[in-house]
Scaffold this motif. Structure first.
Motif, PDB file in Angstrom:
ATOM      1  N   ARG A   1       0.839  -1.196   0.000  1.00 11.26           N
ATOM      2  CA  ARG A   1       0.000   0.000   0.000  1.00 11.26           C
ATOM      3  C   ARG A   1       0.870   1.241   0.000  1.00 11.26           C
ATOM      4  NH1 ARG A   1      -3.251  -1.385   5.183  1.00 11.26           N
ATOM      5  NH2 ARG A   1      -2.756  -3.369   4.330  1.00 11.26           N
ATOM      6  N   VAL A   2       0.264   2.338  -0.451  1.00 13.39           N
ATOM      7  CA  VAL A   2       0.927   3.639  -0.500  1.00 13.39           C
ATOM      8  C   VAL A   2      -0.012   4.628   0.176  1.00 13.39           C
ATOM      9  CG1 VAL A   2       1.758   5.487  -2.020  1.00 13.39           C
ATOM     10  CG2 VAL A   2       2.108   3.091  -2.665  1.00 13.39           C
ATOM     11  N   ALA A   3       0.538   5.484   1.010  1.00 10.15           N
ATOM     12  CA  ALA A   3      -0.276   6.496   1.695  1.00 10.15           C
ATOM     13  C   ALA A   3       0.391   7.859   1.570  1.00 10.15           C
ATOM     14  CB  ALA A   3      -0.432   6.135   3.170  1.00 10.15           C
TER      15      ALA A   3
ATOM     16  N   ILE B   1      -4.106  -6.535  12.084  1.00  6.37           N
ATOM     17  CA  ILE B   1      -3.214  -7.567  12.624  1.00  6.37           C
ATOM     18  C   ILE B   1      -3.653  -7.993  14.019  1.00  6.37           C
ATOM     19  CG2 ILE B   1      -0.861  -8.061  13.410  1.00  6.37           C
ATOM     20  CD1 ILE B   1       0.085  -6.176  11.097  1.00  6.37           C
ATOM     21  N   VAL B   2      -3.913  -7.032  14.899  1.00  2.63           N
ATOM     22  CA  VAL B   2      -4.249  -7.396  16.277  1.00  2.63           C
ATOM     23  C   VAL B   2      -5.646  -7.982  16.407  1.00  2.63           C
ATOM     24  CG1 VAL B   2      -2.605  -5.762  17.273  1.00  2.63           C
ATOM     25  CG2 VAL B   2      -4.996  -5.092  17.002  1.00  2.63           C
TER      26      VAL B   2
ATOM     27  N   ALA C   1      -3.213   7.215   9.875  1.00  2.00           N
ATOM     28  CA  ALA C   1      -4.504   6.537   9.737  1.00  2.00           C
ATOM     29  C   ALA C   1      -4.331   5.174   9.068  1.00  2.00           C
ATOM     30  CB  ALA C   1      -5.483   7.396   8.946  1.00  2.00           C
ATOM     31  N   GLU C   2      -3.507   5.109   8.024  1.00  3.40           N
ATOM     32  CA  GLU C   2      -3.254   3.838   7.343  1.00  3.40           C
ATOM     33  C   GLU C   2      -2.536   2.863   8.266  1.00  3.40           C
ATOM     34  OE1 GLU C   2      -4.150   2.515   4.312  1.00  3.40           O
ATOM     35  OE2 GLU C   2      -5.466   4.254   4.260  1.00  3.40           O
ATOM     36  N   LEU C   3      -1.592   3.373   9.042  1.00  2.00           N
ATOM     37  CA  LEU C   3      -0.877   2.534   9.992  1.00  2.00           C
ATOM     38  C   LEU C   3      -1.834   1.970  11.038  1.00  2.00           C
ATOM     39  CD1 LEU C   3       1.726   1.326  11.055  1.00  2.00           C
ATOM     40  CD2 LEU C   3       2.128   3.460  12.276  1.00  2.00           C
TER      41      LEU C   3
END
Length: 102
Positions: free
Chosen positions: A21-23, A39-40, A30-32
């Motif tokens: 992905r690219v942000a 994941i969690v 927000a993407e992170l």
């Protein structure tokens, strides 16, 4: 890139499959957060199995890696978290993972 030392754009890296992905800089946090949440939200045991296998398969040939992946997937399906995932799907609800597992 390794041989020439030339840089490529984020969009080109994504097109080549080097990143997923690219942000834009202002959207990075927000993407992170979305990535971390994804994941969690998964069972820890499944994430741990996946990470362990990822590093192990890198040293295998392709046939051995496929065989090992089959074994890991079968073991993953035998874990109690897989049953919860299937049950949650059938009941159309979010899974309730036992995150106390490693």
């Amino acid at each position: 890139m390794l041989v020439t030392g030339e840089f490529i754009s984020a969009q080109e890296a994504k097109a080549r499959g080097l990143i997923n992905r690219v942000a834009e800089p202002e959207q990075l946090d927000a993407e992170l957060e979305k990535l971390v949440a994804a994941i969690v939200s998964k069972p820890r045991v499944a994430v741990a199995m996946g990470k362990e296998f990822f590093y192990r398969q890198a040293e295998l040939g392709i046939a051995a890696a496929y065989n090992a992946a089959s074994e890991v997937m079968a073991c993953n399906m035998m874990d109690e978290t897989a049953l919860e995932g299937v049950q949650a799907f059938i009941e159309k609800r979010a899974p309730r993972w036992n995150q106390g597992q490693s």
